[in-house]
Design an enzyme around this catalytic site. Structure first.
Site, PDB file in Angstrom:
ATOM      1  N   HIS A 181       0.836  -1.203   0.000  1.00 40.83           N
ATOM      2  CA  HIS A 181       0.000   0.000   0.000  1.00 40.83           C
ATOM      3  C   HIS A 181       0.868   1.248   0.000  1.00 40.83           C
ATOM      4  O   HIS A 181       1.964   1.266   0.560  1.00 40.83           O
ATOM      5  CB  HIS A 181      -0.937  -0.002   1.211  1.00 40.83           C
ATOM      6  CG  HIS A 181      -2.010   1.036   1.117  1.00 40.83           C
ATOM      7  ND1 HIS A 181      -1.794   2.350   1.471  1.00 40.83           N
ATOM      8  CD2 HIS A 181      -3.295   0.960   0.689  1.00 40.83           C
ATOM      9  CE1 HIS A 181      -2.906   3.035   1.276  1.00 40.83           C
ATOM     10  NE2 HIS A 181      -3.830   2.222   0.801  1.00 40.83           N
TER      11      HIS A 181
ATOM     12  N   GLU B  73      -4.665   1.801  -7.226  1.00 36.45           N
ATOM     13  CA  GLU B  73      -4.937   2.961  -6.379  1.00 36.45           C
ATOM     14  C   GLU B  73      -3.934   4.063  -6.701  1.00 36.45           C
ATOM     15  O   GLU B  73      -2.861   4.130  -6.083  1.00 36.45           O
ATOM     16  CB  GLU B  73      -4.825   2.587  -4.900  1.00 36.45           C
ATOM     17  CG  GLU B  73      -5.868   1.620  -4.404  1.00 36.45           C
ATOM     18  CD  GLU B  73      -5.826   1.491  -2.889  1.00 36.45           C
ATOM     19  OE1 GLU B  73      -6.830   1.819  -2.242  1.00 36.45           O
ATOM     20  OE2 GLU B  73      -4.783   1.075  -2.351  1.00 36.45           O
TER      21      GLU B  73
END
Length: 263
Positions: free
Chosen positions: A100, A168
């Protein structure tokens, strides 16, 4: 036909009591939701490590998958504070969120670390949830090149097994709106093509995160396999609206498939 995926990361927003209440509420929704129960919609949740076991208990008897928000880059040993992918699998988790943007930015995770974690997750039988995305806003073609390069780096030396790629773009995380639809379609198509070209990635999926919310799945159609939600899903009722949307999209895909129509 592959399910429409709806994922939720709780990050570190919930305390233990609130998380357990949320699990109970969402588990009740999942048990009553035709799309989730039929498998047309696949829901997964990545809570904090301390919340993984209560989540597995709360969602027992449902098809909901539970994952960790990270996994160690090593199998075992003197790595204080780390949690091995094999232990996540041992307690019943089936997903490990890896790479992430916050892990990269706040904790200095490099491409090499992400690749090591991916290898460990696959060896443990977990599905890596690979968070992929360009840091600066680029045109769609350049963003596609950067994202595919990041994906290939994450899979370097990895064994066979499906992955979930969460596209993302870093500049869209926490933003008021997601990336433009055409931008998402272009990058998601490139990521899907890269996965399809890899014989070791059968069964993989590409989903979108970064200010994802209601209406996005319908707008993107077949360009993505699902969405990855953040704070929007803290309200179980709001999450239910996206599950309904995913179920409607799955039904549309089935209709197209049975009629021989073009997606």
């Amino acid at each position: 036909m592959s399910p429409v995926i709806v994922g939720v990361s709780l990050k570190m927003y919930f305390g233990h009591a609130r998380a357990r209440a949320w699990f109970d509420d969402v588990a009740a929704i999942a048990r009553a939701h035709p799309g989730v129960q039929s498998g047309a919609v696949q829901l997964f949740v990545t809570p904090s490590y301390l919340q993984v076991l209560p989540a597995i208990s709360a969602f027992a008897g449902t098809p909901v998958r539970i994952g960790g928000q990270d996994a160690a880059a090593e199998e075992s040993g003197a790595f204080t504070g780390e949690v091995a992918a094999s232990e996540l699998a041992e307690v019943g988790a089936s997903i490990a969120e890896i790479g992430h943007a916050e892990r990269r930015r706040l904790y200095g995770e490099t491409d090499d670390v992400v690749a090591a974690k991916t290898r460990c997750a696959l060896r443990a039988g977990l599905s890596p949830l690979l968070c992929i995305g360009e840091t600066a806003r680029l045109d769609p073609d350049a963003a596609s090149d950067a994202s595919v390069a990041q994906l290939r780096s994450a899979l370097e030396g990895a064994g066979a097994g499906p992955v979930i790629v969460a596209y993302e773009p870093v500049w869209a995380i926490g933003a008021p709106e997601p990336a433009p639809h055409d931008h998402i379609r272009t990058v998601a198509t490139a990521l899907r093509a890269a996965l399809d070209a890899d014989p070791d990635r059968a069964g993989s999926a590409t989903i979108y995160g970064g200010a994802a919310g209601p209406g996005l799945l319908s707008a993107l159609g077949d360009a993505v396999d699902g969405v990855f939600l953040g704070r929007f899903a803290h309200d179980p009722t709001a999450l239910a609206t996206v599950l309904d949307e995913a179920s409607a999209l799955a039904a549309l895909r089935r209709t197209r498939g049975s009629s021989g129509g073009t997606p």
